[in-house]
Design a protein around this motif. Sequence first.
Motif, short mmCIF file in Angstrom:
data_model
loop_
_atom_site.label_atom_id
_atom_site.label_comp_id
_atom_site.label_asym_id
_atom_site.label_seq_id
_atom_site.Cartn_x
_atom_site.Cartn_y
_atom_site.Cartn_z
N ARG A 59 16.43 87.93 114.14
CA ARG A 59 17.35 87.52 113.08
C ARG A 59 18.18 88.74 112.67
O ARG A 59 17.64 89.79 112.34
CB ARG A 59 16.56 86.96 111.90
CG ARG A 59 17.37 86.01 111.05
CD ARG A 59 16.48 85.17 110.17
NE ARG A 59 15.80 85.94 109.16
CZ ARG A 59 16.30 86.18 107.94
NH1 ARG A 59 17.49 85.70 107.59
NH2 ARG A 59 15.62 86.89 107.08
N TRP A 61 22.52 90.31 111.51
CA TRP A 61 23.90 90.09 111.04
C TRP A 61 24.76 91.24 111.58
O TRP A 61 24.26 92.32 111.88
CB TRP A 61 23.99 89.98 109.52
CG TRP A 61 23.42 91.16 108.77
CD1 TRP A 61 22.14 91.29 108.30
CD2 TRP A 61 24.10 92.36 108.41
NE1 TRP A 61 21.99 92.50 107.68
CE2 TRP A 61 23.17 93.18 107.73
CE3 TRP A 61 25.40 92.84 108.60
CZ2 TRP A 61 23.50 94.45 107.24
CZ3 TRP A 61 25.72 94.10 108.12
CH2 TRP A 61 24.78 94.88 107.44
N LEU A 78 17.85 76.65 113.40
CA LEU A 78 18.66 77.75 112.89
C LEU A 78 17.92 78.37 111.72
O LEU A 78 17.54 77.67 110.79
CB LEU A 78 20.03 77.24 112.44
CG LEU A 78 20.93 78.25 111.72
CD1 LEU A 78 21.30 79.41 112.64
CD2 LEU A 78 22.18 77.54 111.19
N THR A 80 18.25 81.20 108.75
CA THR A 80 19.14 82.09 107.99
C THR A 80 18.41 82.50 106.72
O THR A 80 17.27 82.10 106.48
CB THR A 80 20.46 81.39 107.62
OG1 THR A 80 20.17 80.32 106.72
CG2 THR A 80 21.19 80.87 108.85
N PHE A 95 29.21 82.55 111.70
CA PHE A 95 28.69 83.68 110.96
C PHE A 95 29.76 84.77 110.90
O PHE A 95 29.96 85.52 111.87
CB PHE A 95 27.42 84.21 111.63
CG PHE A 95 26.44 83.11 111.94
CD1 PHE A 95 25.64 82.58 110.95
CD2 PHE A 95 26.37 82.57 113.22
CE1 PHE A 95 24.76 81.55 111.22
CE2 PHE A 95 25.49 81.54 113.51
CZ PHE A 95 24.69 81.02 112.51
N HIS A 103 20.61 85.75 110.91
CA HIS A 103 20.55 84.45 111.56
C HIS A 103 20.04 84.59 112.99
O HIS A 103 20.20 85.63 113.62
CB HIS A 103 21.94 83.79 111.56
CG HIS A 103 22.97 84.64 112.22
ND1 HIS A 103 23.67 85.61 111.53
CD2 HIS A 103 23.41 84.70 113.50
CE1 HIS A 103 24.49 86.23 112.36
NE2 HIS A 103 24.35 85.69 113.55
#
Length: 151
Positions: A59, A61, A78, A80, A95, A103
């Motif tokens: 996960r 970003w 999914l 998040t 995203f 995510h």
Amino acid sequence: MPVAKPSRSIPEHSGTSYPPPHDERVKRRAWRALGNAFGLTQFGVNLVRLEPGIWSSQRHWHALEDEFIYVLSGHPTLVTDAGEERLSPGDCAGFPGGVKDGHHLKNDTDTIVEILVVGSRVPEDHGEYSDIDMVFRPGRAGYATKGGTPF
């Protein structure tokens, strides 16, 4: 360079560059670099296949890059910061770069999942992994702990 070609004719790759033990859940993911096959340089397009039990990534970003996913087959979950959501074929998610909402997708079903992943290609991009002590650094500088120690 051909204008069109069947996606199955593009070589499939598998694995991850994550250091152990962070590689375990993703080392059997597979993808076809569709954008590379056509010489695209501004954005990447990958056809990703997740066998049962496999994740798309840890996960994470991105600070600068946008990402978009579109589910072609199967029912991935999914994950998040908001929690978990089961997706179906035809579902999509985006995203934006700079949004610190980790995510990833995981295949917790007993059938194969295929997704189309599109992302911008920003050489200076960097980011963080939400659930583990790891960051990715600009370019091909690799991975480090959140404190800066290289793996």
